[in-house]
Write an enzyme that holds these catalytic residues in place. Structure first.
Site, PDB file in Angstrom:
ATOM      1  N   ARG A   1      29.530  41.783  16.696  1.00  0.00           N
ATOM      2  CA  ARG A   1      29.796  42.123  18.101  1.00  0.00           C
ATOM      3  C   ARG A   1      29.283  43.489  18.527  1.00  0.00           C
ATOM      4  O   ARG A   1      28.820  43.650  19.651  1.00  0.00           O
ATOM      5  CB  ARG A   1      31.320  42.072  18.382  1.00  0.00           C
ATOM      6  CG  ARG A   1      31.854  40.676  18.500  1.00  0.00           C
ATOM      7  CD  ARG A   1      33.349  40.694  18.801  1.00  0.00           C
ATOM      8  NE  ARG A   1      33.901  39.363  18.615  1.00  0.00           N
ATOM      9  CZ  ARG A   1      35.139  39.121  18.215  1.00  0.00           C
ATOM     10  NH1 ARG A   1      35.974  40.135  17.956  1.00  0.00           N
ATOM     11  NH2 ARG A   1      35.553  37.888  18.076  1.00  0.00           N
TER      12      ARG A   1
ATOM     13  N   CYS B   1      39.318  37.388  22.025  1.00  0.00           N
ATOM     14  CA  CYS B   1      40.005  36.691  23.124  1.00  0.00           C
ATOM     15  C   CYS B   1      40.732  37.642  24.083  1.00  0.00           C
ATOM     16  O   CYS B   1      40.699  37.454  25.304  1.00  0.00           O
ATOM     17  CB  CYS B   1      40.994  35.674  22.558  1.00  0.00           C
ATOM     18  SG  CYS B   1      41.947  36.287  21.165  1.00  0.00           S
TER      19      CYS B   1
ATOM     20  N   HIS C   1      47.534  33.905  25.721  1.00  0.00           N
ATOM     21  CA  HIS C   1      47.778  35.353  25.616  1.00  0.00           C
ATOM     22  C   HIS C   1      48.119  35.898  27.012  1.00  0.00           C
ATOM     23  O   HIS C   1      47.510  35.506  28.006  1.00  0.00           O
ATOM     24  CB  HIS C   1      46.523  36.082  25.143  1.00  0.00           C
ATOM     25  CG  HIS C   1      46.183  35.900  23.691  1.00  0.00           C
ATOM     26  ND1 HIS C   1      46.935  35.166  22.807  1.00  0.00           N
ATOM     27  CD2 HIS C   1      45.139  36.409  22.963  1.00  0.00           C
ATOM     28  CE1 HIS C   1      46.372  35.218  21.602  1.00  0.00           C
ATOM     29  NE2 HIS C   1      45.283  35.953  21.669  1.00  0.00           N
TER      30      HIS C   1
HETATM   31  P1  NAP Z   1      41.448  28.430  11.268  1.00  0.00           P
HETATM   32  O1  NAP Z   1      42.253  27.530  12.118  1.00  0.00           O
HETATM   33  O2  NAP Z   1      42.047  29.017  10.060  1.00  0.00           O
HETATM   34  O3  NAP Z   1      40.084  27.650  10.862  1.00  0.00           O
HETATM   35  C1  NAP Z   1      39.127  28.227  10.032  1.00  0.00           C
HETATM   36  C2  NAP Z   1      37.885  27.361  10.007  1.00  0.00           C
HETATM   37  O4  NAP Z   1      36.869  28.019   9.235  1.00  0.00           O
HETATM   38  C3  NAP Z   1      38.112  26.013   9.341  1.00  0.00           C
HETATM   39  O5  NAP Z   1      37.287  25.053   9.955  1.00  0.00           O
HETATM   40  C4  NAP Z   1      37.653  26.287   7.916  1.00  0.00           C
HETATM   41  O6  NAP Z   1      37.260  25.131   7.221  1.00  0.00           O
HETATM   42  C5  NAP Z   1      36.444  27.139   8.188  1.00  0.00           C
HETATM   43  N1  NAP Z   1      36.042  27.898   7.015  1.00  0.00           N
HETATM   44  C6  NAP Z   1      36.813  28.712   6.261  1.00  0.00           C
HETATM   45  N2  NAP Z   1      36.103  29.198   5.222  1.00  0.00           N
HETATM   46  C7  NAP Z   1      34.855  28.677   5.334  1.00  0.00           C
HETATM   47  C8  NAP Z   1      33.676  28.783   4.569  1.00  0.00           C
HETATM   48  N3  NAP Z   1      33.610  29.543   3.470  1.00  0.00           N
HETATM   49  N4  NAP Z   1      32.581  28.102   4.979  1.00  0.00           N
HETATM   50  C9  NAP Z   1      32.617  27.329   6.091  1.00  0.00           C
HETATM   51  N5  NAP Z   1      33.713  27.181   6.861  1.00  0.00           N
HETATM   52  C10 NAP Z   1      34.817  27.847   6.482  1.00  0.00           C
HETATM   53  O7  NAP Z   1      40.915  29.677  12.095  1.00  0.00           O
HETATM   54  P2  NAP Z   1      40.537  29.769  13.663  1.00  0.00           P
HETATM   55  O8  NAP Z   1      41.716  30.215  14.417  1.00  0.00           O
HETATM   56  O9  NAP Z   1      39.833  28.537  14.086  1.00  0.00           O
HETATM   57  O10 NAP Z   1      39.547  31.001  13.626  1.00  0.00           O
HETATM   58  C11 NAP Z   1      38.358  30.990  12.901  1.00  0.00           C
HETATM   59  C12 NAP Z   1      37.610  32.287  13.170  1.00  0.00           C
HETATM   60  O11 NAP Z   1      37.237  32.311  14.547  1.00  0.00           O
HETATM   61  C13 NAP Z   1      38.451  33.557  12.968  1.00  0.00           C
HETATM   62  O12 NAP Z   1      38.395  33.989  11.631  1.00  0.00           O
HETATM   63  C14 NAP Z   1      37.802  34.511  13.903  1.00  0.00           C
HETATM   64  O13 NAP Z   1      36.710  35.157  13.284  1.00  0.00           O
HETATM   65  C15 NAP Z   1      37.307  33.630  15.025  1.00  0.00           C
HETATM   66  N6  NAP Z   1      38.257  33.679  16.173  1.00  0.00           N
HETATM   67  C16 NAP Z   1      37.851  34.325  17.265  1.00  0.00           C
HETATM   68  C17 NAP Z   1      38.689  34.422  18.318  1.00  0.00           C
HETATM   69  C18 NAP Z   1      38.256  35.211  19.498  1.00  0.00           C
HETATM   70  O14 NAP Z   1      39.010  36.046  19.877  1.00  0.00           O
HETATM   71  N7  NAP Z   1      37.113  34.958  20.086  1.00  0.00           N
HETATM   72  C19 NAP Z   1      39.948  33.874  18.319  1.00  0.00           C
HETATM   73  C20 NAP Z   1      40.359  33.209  17.180  1.00  0.00           C
HETATM   74  C21 NAP Z   1      39.488  33.117  16.112  1.00  0.00           C
HETATM   75  P3  NAP Z   1      38.271  24.383   6.202  1.00  0.00           P
HETATM   76  O15 NAP Z   1      38.938  23.309   7.007  1.00  0.00           O
HETATM   77  O16 NAP Z   1      37.328  23.818   5.193  1.00  0.00           O
HETATM   78  O17 NAP Z   1      39.208  25.388   5.650  1.00  0.00           O
HETATM   79  O1  3JN Z   2      44.880  37.344  16.813  1.00  0.00           O
HETATM   80  C1  3JN Z   2      44.369  36.952  17.859  1.00  0.00           C
HETATM   81  O2  3JN Z   2      45.032  36.601  18.829  1.00  0.00           O
HETATM   82  C2  3JN Z   2      42.890  36.925  17.993  1.00  0.00           C
HETATM   83  C3  3JN Z   2      42.250  36.971  16.654  1.00  0.00           C
HETATM   84  C4  3JN Z   2      40.977  37.027  16.484  1.00  0.00           C
HETATM   85  C5  3JN Z   2      40.394  37.132  15.163  1.00  0.00           C
HETATM   86  C6  3JN Z   2      41.112  36.682  14.048  1.00  0.00           C
HETATM   87  C7  3JN Z   2      40.588  36.817  12.778  1.00  0.00           C
HETATM   88  C8  3JN Z   2      39.359  37.413  12.592  1.00  0.00           C
HETATM   89  C9  3JN Z   2      39.142  37.698  14.983  1.00  0.00           C
HETATM   90  C10 3JN Z   2      38.348  38.114  16.177  1.00  0.00           C
HETATM   91  O3  3JN Z   2      37.822  37.239  16.829  1.00  0.00           O
HETATM   92  O4  3JN Z   2      38.242  39.303  16.461  1.00  0.00           O
HETATM   93  C11 3JN Z   2      38.645  37.855  13.683  1.00  0.00           C
HETATM   94  C12 3JN Z   2      37.332  38.512  13.439  1.00  0.00           C
HETATM   95  O5  3JN Z   2      36.333  37.812  13.499  1.00  0.00           O
HETATM   96  O6  3JN Z   2      37.322  39.709  13.171  1.00  0.00           O
END
Ligand code: NAP
Ligand code: 3JN
Length: 349
Positions: free
Chosen positions: A102, A131, A251
């Site tokens: 980012r 988010c 949120h």
């Molecule tokens: P989650 O529900 O825990 O899902 C994680 C996903 O990542 C699952 O599909 C998992 O697959 C996959 N994964 C984990 N390790 C992996 C690997 N080594 N290779 C390929 N895929 C893998 O988490 P989430 O809430 O969806 O969030 C996932 C990520 O999105 C966060 O870590 C964060 O970086 C980002 N995020 C961003 C925002 C934002 O603010 N824009 C908000 C929330 C999350 P499996 O089913 O195989 O475990």
């Molecule tokens: O906690 C929340 O409400 C938002 C979380 C976002 C998040 C969770 C795990 C890893 C992020 C993100 O998007 O900033 C990350 C990350 O990619 O650093």
């Protein structure tokens, strides 16, 4: 016959964000010629239905991206760091939901309502902001345009789904355990890998992500740094306090701003918000109309209300911003970026 549209990969397709990504692609009728659903080894082989067709989830590897035009990443920062450059090498444009890239120069950090034009500078990776940042800047931008912006102080009230599916399950289990008179167990929140874990059910935790040496958490500093980058305002004063609540999705934020111009009325602020893309104004105090998670979840917009002039400062305003953290905060903003790429002809079919 070859279908028209784009060759898409969703990395993290089994996760909380990935699932919303698929729902959003379907709802928006995004033109898809082929779709790859990628995850870790754990979920490989699992079947997911998308628009009536069954897809088998595959383990994400560098070779997964051969022939992919758009890769939507939400599988954590380390996965993006390892695989997004591999996808770019193979010709894909990556829209990355993690914090991995980012703040890097050459990586546009985009909220289409605010800085869609930054997409033109992309070099293969486009970052989707955090988010909490996204919903705030959508509300700030129309005010910045007309009144200028000097200072932002935000306190967040963040839902558990922001921390992933495991965190949601933990809250649900703790809630039923407590209601059954059992001792709740905490293993996930406030953040995996930190020294202590606390119960989220019936609680409010003033820690999202780990602490930095300056006393702020990473989530708070993401809000500070990302806001300045998206709005192209390195000198903007921003401070954040991020708090986790036992809410599943949605949120909320209490935002205080100081503008360059003084003296705008609440009615003028309403009018700016009412005309802004992606904002729904809900502000009739006499009728108890204001944004709430229960009415915002499932919708793409950012909901704003409780607009008030500060009691002491003629350029100070307070308001309340609510949005679905998995939609505008993640999946919808990413798909919206993909739509913008198509609109700006930055992708070829
Ligand atoms: P989650 O529900 O825990 O899902 C994680 C996903 O990542 C699952 O599909 C998992 O697959 C996959 N994964 C984990 N390790 C992996 C690997 N080594 N290779 C390929 N895929 C893998 O988490 P989430 O809430 O969806 O969030 C996932 C990520 O999105 C966060 O870590 C964060 O970086 C980002 N995020 C961003 C925002 C934002 O603010 N824009 C908000 C929330 C999350 P499996 O089913 O195989 O475990
Ligand atoms: O906690 C929340 O409400 C938002 C979380 C976002 C998040 C969770 C795990 C890893 C992020 C993100 O998007 O900033 C990350 C990350 O990619 O650093």
């Amino acid at each position: 016959m070859e279908q028209t549209g784009f060759h898409i990969a969703v990395v993290g397709a089994t996760g909380a964000v990935g699932q919303q990504m698929l729902k959003t692609l379907a709802k928006r009728e995004f033109p898809i010629a082929s779709l790859k659903l990628l995850s870790s080894k754990r979920s490989a082989g699992k079947e997911i239905t998308f628009k009536g067709r069954i897809y088998t989830v595959e383990e994400a590897t560098p070779e997964s991206f051969e022939g992919v035009q758009i890769a939507l990443f939400s599988a954590g920062g380390s996965v993006s760091k390892a695989l997004a450059p591999e996808a770019v090498k193979r010709g894909a444009i990556c829209i990355d939901n993690t914090s991995a890239f980012r703040m890097e120069d050459g990586v546009p950090l985009v909220v289409p309502e605010v800085n869609e034009e930054d997409l033109k500078e992309h070099q293969g990776i486009i970052a989707n902001p955090n988010c909490s940042t996204i919903q705030m800047v959508v509300a700030l931008e129309p005010l910045r345009q007309k009144l200028g912006l000097k200072k932002v102080i935000v306190s967040t009230y963040q839902a558990v789904s922001g921390a992933g599916l495991e965190a949601v399950e933990e809250m649900e289990t703790q809630t039923s355990d407590i209601l059954a008179g059992k001792e709740p167990k905490a293993n996930v929140l406030p953040v995996g890998g930190d020294k202590k874990h606390f119960q989220i059910a019936f609680n409010a935790i003033p820690q999202i992500d780990k602490f930095q040496d300056n006393g702020y958490t990473f989530e708070e500093m993401k809000m500070v740094n990302e806001t300045k980058k998206i709005m192209h305002m390195p000198g903007l004063e921003v401070a954040a306090t991020c708090v986790r609540l036992p809410v599943e999705t949605g949120h909320s934020e209490s935002v205080y701003i100081e503008t360059e111009k003084s003296g705008a009325s609440v009615e003028e602020i309403w009018s700016l918000l009412q005309d802004a893309n992606g904002v729904t104004l809900q502000d009739v105090p006499s009728e108890q109309v204001y944004p709430m998670v229960t009415t915002a979840v499932g919708k793409n917009d950012v909901f704003v209300g409780r607009v008030r002039r500060d009691l002491d400062r003629a350029n100070g305003y307070h308001f309340w911003v609510v949005s679905d953290n998995l939609l505008k905060g993640a999946a919808w903003n990413s798909v919206q970026i993909a739509e913008s790429l198509v609109k700006l002809r930055l992708l070829s079919e």
